[in-house]
Design an enzyme around this catalytic site. Structure first.
Site, short mmCIF file in Angstrom:
data_model
loop_
_atom_site.label_atom_id
_atom_site.label_comp_id
_atom_site.label_asym_id
_atom_site.label_seq_id
_atom_site.Cartn_x
_atom_site.Cartn_y
_atom_site.Cartn_z
N CYS A 18 -0.85 31.99 6.96
CA CYS A 18 -2.08 31.36 7.47
C CYS A 18 -1.82 29.96 8.03
O CYS A 18 -2.74 29.30 8.51
CB CYS A 18 -3.12 31.26 6.35
N CYS A 30 -6.64 20.33 4.96
CA CYS A 30 -5.39 19.92 4.32
C CYS A 30 -5.66 19.15 3.04
O CYS A 30 -4.94 19.29 2.05
CB CYS A 30 -4.57 19.08 5.29
#
Length: 302
Positions: A41, A112
């Site tokens: 991913c 993130c």
């Protein structure tokens, strides 16, 4: 090209605490590892913690990350944030803390920082011997995004914790909807459900000391007193929750038992604004002041 802060670039080019922690024979020390993401991913993070057993203090933290500039910088920032904390203190570290440490991240890269928070939680619960299913139902809900394997429970969680109001923001935080895009309409529906749930929570009786404790008989209030009390309820019990979801409310006028308000921000454009008006605001004012109060929304003059 993304616009990164100096701190992001610093930790990308010269990451701190990169690598793994080797097992030693040290007394009163235990290692823990948490893994999230998938190379397939695009991002994956393995977080290593060195914990002092008798104090639960994190003595060292290191990371191994496969990903972009933001992923590496976020991972490095996370390790700097948690070193020296106890495990319980570390659990309070959020993705917002990671992003703030970096001086901010591009919206499209906020996932993130979320990955860092999830890796930290995974490492701590692995250390404590708690299965993920026992503490985190992110993977137990209905699969919404098949491209990235994201469930509805994970989407709900990130919406609540970060006050997200659009499907695009959800994509930025957890990637859901960033593949084929077929789940974007469903994500919009989930956002509306979370907003309705938040409105219901506002309407629930307040238990904190700052809430207006008792209902005052309307016959004992002068017009000025009634307006002041309405403003107090809005400021102390309604606005904080609306602000957390990107919305706001402003008292516009009071005519007897008719209270006119301006819905602003996300509340002004939200399709569930009627629910916010009636359930979150009117119900609270009726409970605190008078059952005959009716709340109406007015359009801004400009």
């Amino acid at each position: 090209m993304w616009e990164y802060t100096d701190k992001v670039l610093e930790l990308f080019y010269n990451p701190k605490n990169q690598g793994e922690i080797e097992e030693t024979a040290e007394q009163n020390v235990k290692l823990a590892t948490g893994e999230v993401g998938s190379i397939a991913c695009g991002d994956a993070l393995r977080l290593h913690l060195k914990v002092q057993v008798d104090t639960d203090k994190i003595l060292d933290a290191r990371f191994q990350t496969f990903g972009c500039t933001s992923a590496i910088a976020s991972s490095s920032a996370l390790t700097e944030l948690v070193k020296g904390l106890t495990l319980d203190e570390a659990l309070a570290v959020t993705n917002k803390d990671i992003a703030n440490y970096l001086g901010g991240l591009p919206e499209a890269k906020m996932h993130c920082s979320v990955m860092g928070q999830e890796a930290l939680e995974a490492a701590i619960f692995n250390y404590r011997g708690i299965e993920r299913e026992a503490h985190d139902d992110d993977d137990e809900g209905t699969l919404i995004c098949t491209c990235f394997g994201i469930s509805d429970t994970k989407i709900r969680r990130v919406i609540r914790e970060n006050s997200l109001i659009t499907a695009e923001e959800v994509t930025n935080y957890v990637k859901a909807g960033g593949g084929c895009g077929s789940c974007l309409a469903t994500i919009d529906d989930i956002i509306k459900e979370v907003q309705r749930e938040s409105a219901l929570e506002i309407a629930a009786p307040a238990s904190n000391k700052s809430a207006v404790a008792t209902k005052i008989a309307p016959s004992t209030l002068t017009t000025v007193q009634k307006i002041a009390l309405i403003q107090k309820v809005l400021d102390e019990e309604v606005r904080p929750v609306l602000l957390a979801d990107g919305g706001d409310v402003e008292l516009y006028d009071v005519e007897g038992d008719r209270v006119k308000v301006l819905l602003q921000g996300a509340c002004g454009s939200c399709s569930s604004s009627t629910a916010t008006l009636k359930i979150a605001i009117e119900a609270r004012l009726r409970d605190r002041i008078s059952q005959s109060i009716v709340v109406e929304a007015v359009e801004p003059l400009f």
